[in-house]
Scaffold this motif. Sequence first.
Motif, mmCIF file in Angstrom:
data_model
loop_
_atom_site.group_PDB
_atom_site.id
_atom_site.type_symbol
_atom_site.label_atom_id
_atom_site.label_comp_id
_atom_site.label_asym_id
_atom_site.label_seq_id
_atom_site.Cartn_x
_atom_site.Cartn_y
_atom_site.Cartn_z
ATOM 1 N N TYR A 1 0.824 -1.213 0.000
ATOM 2 C CA TYR A 1 0.000 0.000 0.000
ATOM 3 C C TYR A 1 0.857 1.262 0.000
ATOM 4 C CZ TYR A 1 -3.450 3.499 1.208
ATOM 5 O OH TYR A 1 -4.238 4.622 1.202
ATOM 6 N N TYR A 2 1.838 1.322 0.866
ATOM 7 C CA TYR A 2 2.642 2.548 1.001
ATOM 8 C C TYR A 2 3.800 2.640 0.016
ATOM 9 C CZ TYR A 2 0.044 3.718 5.173
ATOM 10 O OH TYR A 2 -0.964 4.043 6.042
ATOM 11 N N ASN A 3 4.123 1.534 -0.652
ATOM 12 C CA ASN A 3 5.254 1.541 -1.579
ATOM 13 C C ASN A 3 4.796 1.251 -3.010
ATOM 14 O OD1 ASN A 3 8.037 1.896 -1.973
ATOM 15 N ND2 ASN A 3 8.424 -0.288 -1.879
ATOM 16 N N HIS A 4 3.621 1.741 -3.366
ATOM 17 C CA HIS A 4 3.111 1.669 -4.739
ATOM 18 C C HIS A 4 3.097 0.253 -5.301
ATOM 19 C CE1 HIS A 4 3.373 6.004 -4.548
ATOM 20 N NE2 HIS A 4 4.639 5.893 -4.230
ATOM 21 N N GLY A 5 2.572 -0.700 -4.515
ATOM 22 C CA GLY A 5 2.410 -2.061 -5.007
ATOM 23 C C GLY A 5 3.651 -2.920 -4.952
ATOM 24 N N GLN A 6 4.650 -2.481 -4.175
ATOM 25 C CA GLN A 6 5.890 -3.235 -4.136
ATOM 26 C C GLN A 6 6.359 -3.498 -2.706
ATOM 27 O OE1 GLN A 6 8.237 -0.513 -6.688
ATOM 28 N NE2 GLN A 6 8.589 -2.321 -7.950
ATOM 29 N N SER A 7 6.593 -4.762 -2.404
ATOM 30 C CA SER A 7 7.326 -5.135 -1.203
ATOM 31 C C SER A 7 8.808 -5.013 -1.561
ATOM 32 C CB SER A 7 6.982 -6.572 -0.813
ATOM 33 O OG SER A 7 7.433 -7.465 -1.819
ATOM 34 N N PRO A 8 9.717 -5.123 -0.605
ATOM 35 C CA PRO A 8 11.145 -5.086 -0.975
ATOM 36 C C PRO A 8 11.521 -6.144 -2.018
ATOM 37 C CG PRO A 8 10.938 -4.687 1.358
ATOM 38 C CD PRO A 8 9.552 -5.051 0.854
ATOM 39 N N GLY A 9 10.967 -7.340 -1.910
ATOM 40 C CA GLY A 9 11.256 -8.373 -2.903
ATOM 41 C C GLY A 9 10.758 -7.998 -4.285
ATOM 42 N N VAL B 1 2.283 -4.715 -8.055
ATOM 43 C CA VAL B 1 0.852 -5.035 -8.042
ATOM 44 C C VAL B 1 0.099 -3.869 -8.677
ATOM 45 C CG1 VAL B 1 -1.160 -5.516 -6.596
ATOM 46 C CG2 VAL B 1 1.091 -6.360 -5.904
ATOM 47 N N VAL B 2 -0.783 -4.183 -9.622
ATOM 48 C CA VAL B 2 -1.638 -3.175 -10.251
ATOM 49 C C VAL B 2 -3.036 -3.767 -10.408
ATOM 50 C CG1 VAL B 2 0.228 -2.036 -11.540
ATOM 51 C CG2 VAL B 2 -1.052 -3.897 -12.612
ATOM 52 N N LYS B 3 -4.024 -2.913 -10.645
ATOM 53 C CA LYS B 3 -5.357 -3.384 -11.021
ATOM 54 C C LYS B 3 -5.232 -3.996 -12.426
ATOM 55 C CE LYS B 3 -8.873 -2.460 -9.128
ATOM 56 N NZ LYS B 3 -9.671 -3.323 -8.243
ATOM 57 N N VAL B 4 -6.160 -4.848 -12.794
ATOM 58 C CA VAL B 4 -6.060 -5.500 -14.104
ATOM 59 C C VAL B 4 -6.153 -4.509 -15.262
ATOM 60 C CG1 VAL B 4 -6.781 -7.788 -13.353
ATOM 61 C CG2 VAL B 4 -8.505 -6.135 -14.072
ATOM 62 N N ASP B 5 -6.677 -3.307 -15.007
ATOM 63 C CA ASP B 5 -6.692 -2.279 -16.056
ATOM 64 C C ASP B 5 -5.427 -1.428 -16.029
ATOM 65 O OD1 ASP B 5 -7.006 -0.613 -13.856
ATOM 66 O OD2 ASP B 5 -8.965 0.163 -14.463
ATOM 67 N N GLY B 6 -4.481 -1.772 -15.155
ATOM 68 C CA GLY B 6 -3.207 -1.059 -15.072
ATOM 69 C C GLY B 6 -3.188 0.084 -14.084
ATOM 70 N N SER B 7 -4.322 0.404 -13.484
ATOM 71 C CA SER B 7 -4.363 1.526 -12.535
ATOM 72 C C SER B 7 -3.864 1.100 -11.156
ATOM 73 C CB SER B 7 -5.790 2.077 -12.439
ATOM 74 O OG SER B 7 -6.663 1.101 -11.910
ATOM 75 N N LYS B 8 -3.720 2.085 -10.294
ATOM 76 C CA LYS B 8 -3.249 1.830 -8.934
ATOM 77 C C LYS B 8 -4.377 1.198 -8.114
ATOM 78 C CE LYS B 8 -1.466 4.052 -4.840
ATOM 79 N NZ LYS B 8 -1.361 5.253 -4.066
ATOM 80 N N PRO B 9 -4.081 0.097 -7.404
ATOM 81 C CA PRO B 9 -5.114 -0.525 -6.567
ATOM 82 C C PRO B 9 -5.490 0.361 -5.377
ATOM 83 C CG PRO B 9 -3.318 -2.057 -7.013
ATOM 84 C CD PRO B 9 -2.869 -0.703 -7.459
ATOM 85 N N SER B 10 -6.708 0.193 -4.911
ATOM 86 C CA SER B 10 -7.168 0.892 -3.713
ATOM 87 C C SER B 10 -6.675 0.132 -2.490
ATOM 88 C CB SER B 10 -8.693 0.929 -3.692
ATOM 89 O OG SER B 10 -9.196 -0.400 -3.576
ATOM 90 N N PHE B 11 -6.802 0.751 -1.320
ATOM 91 C CA PHE B 11 -6.445 0.050 -0.093
ATOM 92 C C PHE B 11 -7.274 -1.222 0.046
ATOM 93 C CE2 PHE B 11 -6.894 -0.965 4.412
ATOM 94 C CZ PHE B 11 -5.552 -1.120 4.751
ATOM 95 N N GLY B 12 -8.549 -1.161 -0.332
ATOM 96 C CA GLY B 12 -9.412 -2.333 -0.262
ATOM 97 C C GLY B 12 -8.903 -3.492 -1.114
ATOM 98 N N ALA B 13 -8.352 -3.190 -2.283
ATOM 99 C CA ALA B 13 -7.799 -4.236 -3.144
ATOM 100 C C ALA B 13 -6.568 -4.870 -2.496
ATOM 101 C CB ALA B 13 -7.451 -3.664 -4.519
ATOM 102 N N TYR B 14 -5.689 -4.021 -1.942
ATOM 103 C CA TYR B 14 -4.521 -4.561 -1.240
ATOM 104 C C TYR B 14 -4.958 -5.394 -0.037
ATOM 105 C CZ TYR B 14 -1.390 -1.441 -3.851
ATOM 106 O OH TYR B 14 -0.683 -0.801 -4.826
#
Length: 156
Positions: A82-90, A98-111
Amino acid sequence: MAIEVQTTQNVTIDYEPAGLGNRVLAYLIDIVVIGIWVLGWVSIYAITDGDLFFVAEEYGMTIPLYIIIAAPVSFYHLLFEYYNHGQSPGKQFLKIRVVKVDGSKPSFGAYLLRWLFRPFDIESSNGLLGIVMIVSTKRSQRLGDFLAGTTVISLK
């Protein structure tokens, strides 16, 4: 199957879903990061002669060591993604996100939905359910991704 992202300038960018190997390797890197966190706190515990509580004197409360260790471990993936734009350190190391299937940024609910299904996808089945879902869905989605409408893409 590529994930198409429409930019604000009406340019379409195609991203490839992250491969199973990159996703598994990112997960293993995250396990190492978590292990370092736990070992660091266990070492501090040992160095301080086993004092289980750290006192926050100004607030008049004590914080058990297991909370200091377990809370970040439990919420690791949810908070990093959530705080690192869809990326864990790995994921960051392997340049996947991580992105929505349409390529947009996921919401907190999606994460949150992805995180809630992590125990079913990964931990309870030793990763088997996640692997089967990733290799059998056209957007390389595990169950949590499928339900949240997300996928993991390669940024390379």
